[in-house]
Design a protein around this motif. Structure first.
Motif, PDB file in Angstrom:
ATOM      1  N   PHE A 227       0.838  -1.198   0.000  1.00 54.62           N
ATOM      2  CA  PHE A 227       0.000   0.000   0.000  1.00 54.62           C
ATOM      3  C   PHE A 227       0.875   1.251   0.000  1.00 54.62           C
ATOM      4  O   PHE A 227       1.985   1.263   0.535  1.00 54.62           O
ATOM      5  N   ASP A 228       0.348   2.299  -0.593  1.00 50.71           N
ATOM      6  CA  ASP A 228       1.085   3.556  -0.689  1.00 50.71           C
ATOM      7  C   ASP A 228       0.938   4.396   0.571  1.00 50.71           C
ATOM      8  O   ASP A 228       1.866   5.117   0.950  1.00 50.71           O
ATOM      9  N   VAL A 229      -0.241   4.325   1.200  1.00 45.00           N
ATOM     10  CA  VAL A 229      -0.518   5.176   2.359  1.00 45.00           C
ATOM     11  C   VAL A 229      -1.270   4.380   3.424  1.00 45.00           C
ATOM     12  O   VAL A 229      -2.212   3.646   3.112  1.00 45.00           O
ATOM     13  N   LEU A 230      -0.814   4.504   4.659  1.00 46.13           N
ATOM     14  CA  LEU A 230      -1.553   3.997   5.810  1.00 46.13           C
ATOM     15  C   LEU A 230      -2.189   5.194   6.499  1.00 46.13           C
ATOM     16  O   LEU A 230      -1.490   6.150   6.854  1.00 46.13           O
ATOM     17  N   VAL A 231      -3.509   5.174   6.696  1.00 51.56           N
ATOM     18  CA  VAL A 231      -4.225   6.302   7.284  1.00 51.56           C
ATOM     19  C   VAL A 231      -4.938   5.853   8.557  1.00 51.56           C
ATOM     20  O   VAL A 231      -5.720   4.893   8.540  1.00 51.56           O
ATOM     21  N   PHE A 232      -4.627   6.532   9.658  1.00 49.62           N
ATOM     22  CA  PHE A 232      -5.352   6.336  10.916  1.00 49.62           C
ATOM     23  C   PHE A 232      -6.495   7.341  10.970  1.00 49.62           C
ATOM     24  O   PHE A 232      -6.261   8.550  10.871  1.00 49.62           O
ATOM     25  N   LEU A 233      -7.713   6.858  11.133  1.00 49.42           N
ATOM     26  CA  LEU A 233      -8.857   7.726  11.377  1.00 49.42           C
ATOM     27  C   LEU A 233      -9.259   7.538  12.841  1.00 49.42           C
ATOM     28  O   LEU A 233      -9.642   6.440  13.252  1.00 49.42           O
ATOM     29  N   ILE A 234      -9.150   8.601  13.630  1.00 47.91           N
ATOM     30  CA  ILE A 234      -9.386   8.525  15.071  1.00 47.91           C
ATOM     31  C   ILE A 234     -10.763   9.080  15.397  1.00 47.91           C
ATOM     32  O   ILE A 234     -11.080  10.226  15.053  1.00 47.91           O
ATOM     33  N   PHE A 235     -11.594   8.250  16.049  1.00 46.34           N
ATOM     34  CA  PHE A 235     -12.962   8.634  16.399  1.00 46.34           C
ATOM     35  C   PHE A 235     -13.098   8.817  17.906  1.00 46.34           C
ATOM     36  O   PHE A 235     -12.302   8.282  18.685  1.00 46.34           O
ATOM     37  N   ASP A 236     -14.141   9.537  18.290  1.00 48.05           N
ATOM     38  CA  ASP A 236     -14.434   9.762  19.700  1.00 48.05           C
ATOM     39  C   ASP A 236     -15.567   8.875  20.176  1.00 48.05           C
ATOM     40  O   ASP A 236     -15.868   8.824  21.351  1.00 48.05           O
ATOM     41  N   SER A 237     -16.212   8.159  19.257  1.00 50.72           N
ATOM     42  CA  SER A 237     -17.346   7.302  19.590  1.00 50.72           C
ATOM     43  C   SER A 237     -16.902   6.171  20.504  1.00 50.72           C
ATOM     44  O   SER A 237     -15.963   5.441  20.190  1.00 50.72           O
TER      45      SER A 237
ATOM     46  N   GLU B 249      -9.828   6.121  22.674  1.00 48.58           N
ATOM     47  CA  GLU B 249      -9.552   5.348  23.878  1.00 48.58           C
ATOM     48  C   GLU B 249      -8.815   4.050  23.565  1.00 48.58           C
ATOM     49  O   GLU B 249      -7.994   3.590  24.355  1.00 48.58           O
ATOM     50  N   GLU B 250      -9.112   3.454  22.418  1.00 48.03           N
ATOM     51  CA  GLU B 250      -8.407   2.238  22.017  1.00 48.03           C
ATOM     52  C   GLU B 250      -6.941   2.539  21.737  1.00 48.03           C
ATOM     53  O   GLU B 250      -6.052   1.776  22.105  1.00 48.03           O
ATOM     54  N   LEU B 251      -6.695   3.672  21.109  1.00 52.56           N
ATOM     55  CA  LEU B 251      -5.317   4.082  20.842  1.00 52.56           C
ATOM     56  C   LEU B 251      -4.569   4.345  22.148  1.00 52.56           C
ATOM     57  O   LEU B 251      -3.398   3.960  22.297  1.00 52.56           O
ATOM     58  N   LYS B 252      -5.227   4.980  23.103  1.00 51.19           N
ATOM     59  CA  LYS B 252      -4.597   5.214  24.411  1.00 51.19           C
ATOM     60  C   LYS B 252      -4.281   3.892  25.103  1.00 51.19           C
ATOM     61  O   LYS B 252      -3.247   3.761  25.768  1.00 51.19           O
ATOM     62  N   LYS B 253      -5.175   2.912  24.946  1.00 49.27           N
ATOM     63  CA  LYS B 253      -4.921   1.595  25.525  1.00 49.27           C
ATOM     64  C   LYS B 253      -3.647   0.994  24.939  1.00 49.27           C
ATOM     65  O   LYS B 253      -2.821   0.442  25.669  1.00 49.27           O
TER      66      LYS B 253
ATOM     67  N   SER C 104       3.950  -1.560  16.448  1.00 50.31           N
ATOM     68  CA  SER C 104       4.217  -1.038  15.104  1.00 50.31           C
ATOM     69  C   SER C 104       3.203   0.032  14.728  1.00 50.31           C
ATOM     70  O   SER C 104       3.557   1.077  14.172  1.00 50.31           O
ATOM     71  N   LEU C 105       1.932  -0.227  15.035  1.00 49.80           N
ATOM     72  CA  LEU C 105       0.895   0.755  14.716  1.00 49.80           C
ATOM     73  C   LEU C 105       1.086   2.038  15.517  1.00 49.80           C
ATOM     74  O   LEU C 105       0.926   3.140  14.988  1.00 49.80           O
ATOM     75  N   VAL C 106       1.416   1.907  16.804  1.00 47.92           N
ATOM     76  CA  VAL C 106       1.667   3.097  17.620  1.00 47.92           C
ATOM     77  C   VAL C 106       2.855   3.871  17.057  1.00 47.92           C
ATOM     78  O   VAL C 106       2.832   5.109  16.994  1.00 47.92           O
ATOM     79  N   HIS C 107       3.894   3.157  16.626  1.00 47.37           N
ATOM     80  CA  HIS C 107       5.074   3.803  16.030  1.00 47.37           C
ATOM     81  C   HIS C 107       4.682   4.619  14.803  1.00 47.37           C
ATOM     82  O   HIS C 107       5.096   5.780  14.657  1.00 47.37           O
ATOM     83  N   TYR C 108       3.876   4.038  13.931  1.00 49.10           N
ATOM     84  CA  TYR C 108       3.464   4.758  12.729  1.00 49.10           C
ATOM     85  C   TYR C 108       2.547   5.932  13.058  1.00 49.10           C
ATOM     86  O   TYR C 108       2.609   6.978  12.396  1.00 49.10           O
ATOM     87  N   PHE C 109       1.700   5.770  14.074  1.00 52.18           N
ATOM     88  CA  PHE C 109       0.845   6.883  14.487  1.00 52.18           C
ATOM     89  C   PHE C 109       1.692   8.061  14.964  1.00 52.18           C
ATOM     90  O   PHE C 109       1.407   9.223  14.650  1.00 52.18           O
ATOM     91  N   LEU C 110       2.754   7.769  15.721  1.00 46.02           N
ATOM     92  CA  LEU C 110       3.602   8.825  16.256  1.00 46.02           C
ATOM     93  C   LEU C 110       4.482   9.466  15.184  1.00 46.02           C
ATOM     94  O   LEU C 110       4.813  10.649  15.272  1.00 46.02           O
ATOM     95  N   GLN C 111       4.875   8.680  14.176  1.00 42.17           N
ATOM     96  CA  GLN C 111       5.784   9.183  13.151  1.00 42.17           C
ATOM     97  C   GLN C 111       5.069   9.770  11.937  1.00 42.17           C
ATOM     98  O   GLN C 111       5.683  10.472  11.144  1.00 42.17           O
TER      99      GLN C 111
ATOM    100  N   GLN D 187      -6.939  17.376  19.451  1.00 37.13           N
ATOM    101  CA  GLN D 187      -6.759  16.215  20.323  1.00 37.13           C
ATOM    102  C   GLN D 187      -5.671  15.275  19.823  1.00 37.13           C
ATOM    103  O   GLN D 187      -4.970  14.642  20.616  1.00 37.13           O
ATOM    104  N   ILE D 188      -5.517  15.159  18.504  1.00 40.05           N
ATOM    105  CA  ILE D 188      -4.515  14.256  17.946  1.00 40.05           C
ATOM    106  C   ILE D 188      -3.110  14.744  18.308  1.00 40.05           C
ATOM    107  O   ILE D 188      -2.275  13.975  18.796  1.00 40.05           O
ATOM    108  N   LEU D 189      -2.848  16.016  18.079  1.00 41.26           N
ATOM    109  CA  LEU D 189      -1.536  16.570  18.416  1.00 41.26           C
ATOM    110  C   LEU D 189      -1.285  16.516  19.913  1.00 41.26           C
ATOM    111  O   LEU D 189      -0.157  16.258  20.355  1.00 41.26           O
ATOM    112  N   HIS D 190      -2.342  16.758  20.710  1.00 40.67           N
ATOM    113  CA  HIS D 190      -2.177  16.719  22.164  1.00 40.67           C
ATOM    114  C   HIS D 190      -1.788  15.321  22.625  1.00 40.67           C
ATOM    115  O   HIS D 190      -0.890  15.166  23.470  1.00 40.67           O
ATOM    116  N   LEU D 191      -2.423  14.286  22.061  1.00 39.30           N
ATOM    117  CA  LEU D 191      -2.099  12.914  22.432  1.00 39.30           C
ATOM    118  C   LEU D 191      -0.671  12.570  22.023  1.00 39.30           C
ATOM    119  O   LEU D 191       0.070  11.955  22.791  1.00 39.30           O
TER     120      LEU D 191
END
Length: 289
Positions: free
Chosen positions: A37-47, A72-76, A85-92, A102-106
């Motif tokens: 895949f060319d792009v991995l996209v995280f979509l973060i929801f509050d639901s 909340e799942e991401l915080k877990k 690996s997913l957390v690493h990509y989310f941070l990078q 909220q994304i930048l704050h986390l």
């Protein structure tokens, strides 16, 4: 390049808080996560009921790997070390949308390892350390050396994480390369356990002895989250109440064992007090000064 051009992607009543994108560098293979895949996209929801979902899409020749999950799942994952690996990509990755910051704050909380994440991760790592330490000693007593070795290695891994967290460093995927720069003691024990010419039993016994003297001395500091919960009201807590407490949700399985260890070390109290007999059955409760 925006992933939100897909008209059928999100529900009208459930829009994401934001999105983070990771791009495959130079069209090169980027490991099992991005695959082809060319792009991995995280979509973060509050639901609170938004389950983790994966979608593969293509637009204008660009292949997208979408991962939608609640905040909340991401915080877990961040607290428990799951899906590193997913957390690493989310941070990078690149923040391509952030509705209310909220994304930048986390990400800033993780990068600087601020509270409450640091306190939660510290107690989580200690509880997992304690479980594996106890299992290793039991396996060794029963003569199961390989099982004792495996549990000791896991306990040492959690000890390495404790050292990093106490220095406000977020544990990464390559933990041993990382801890080498922050705790020579733990790294030397890892080398001793993995590569020493001594017998397997001798290696395990040496590391467990080091665990007993070094990590147990950190018990009060590592358990500050639990102690703070116990102090949050005057009435002592039952173990059931503690297991249900939202601040302790990530250590439910280990919590009874940790509580008993803290009682044994006189860091918290149990009621009724040990040694006092009662004519009728009473539920044990716990408190802290």
């Amino acid at each position: 390049m925006s992933p939100f051009t897909f008209n059928d992607w999100t529900k009208k009543d459930s829009l994401p808080l934001g999105a983070v994108a990771c791009y495959r560098p130079g069209g090169k293979f980027h490991g099992a996560l991005l695959q082809d895949f060319d792009v991995l996209v995280f979509l973060i929801f509050d639901s609170p009921h938004e389950d983790v979902q994966t979608h593969h899409r293509v637009e204008n020749g660009v292949h997208y790997h979408f991962l939608s999950l609640q905040a909340e799942e991401l915080k877990k994952w961040i607290v428990t070390g799951e899906n590193r690996s997913l957390v690493h990509y989310f941070l990078q990755g690149e923040v391509i949308d952030d509705v209310n910051g909220q994304i930048l704050h986390l990400r800033q909380q993780v990068e600087h390892f601020e509270q409450p994440l640091q306190e939660q991760r510290l107690f989580f790592e200690f509880s997992r350390f304690l479980r594996n330490y106890v299992e290793a000693k039991r396996h060794l007593t029963e003569g199961h050396e390989m099982d004792a070795y495996y549990s000791t290695l896991k306990a040492l891994h959690h000890w390495a994480c404790i050292e990093l967290v106490q220095k406000s460093v977020y544990p990464e995927k390559t933990i041993w390369n990382q801890v080498r720069a922050y705790s020579a003691q733990v790294y030397k024990l890892y080398e001793q356990l993995a590569f020493s010419q001594e017998t397997l039993q001798e290696r395990v016994e040496l590391v467990l002895l080091a665990c007993e003297f070094s990590v147990m001395s950190k018990m009060a500091a590592c358990s500050e989250l639990l102690i703070r919960v116990l102090r949050s009201r005057r009435i002592p807590w039952t173990i059931e109440e503690l297991v249900r407490h939202p601040d302790l949700q990530y250590v439910k399985k280990e919590l009874p064992m940790v509580v008993r260890k803290l009682v044994y070390r006189s860091l918290i109290k149990q009621w009724p007090r040990e040694g006092k007999s009662s004519p009728h059955s009473e539920e044990i409760r716990y408190s802290a000064n």
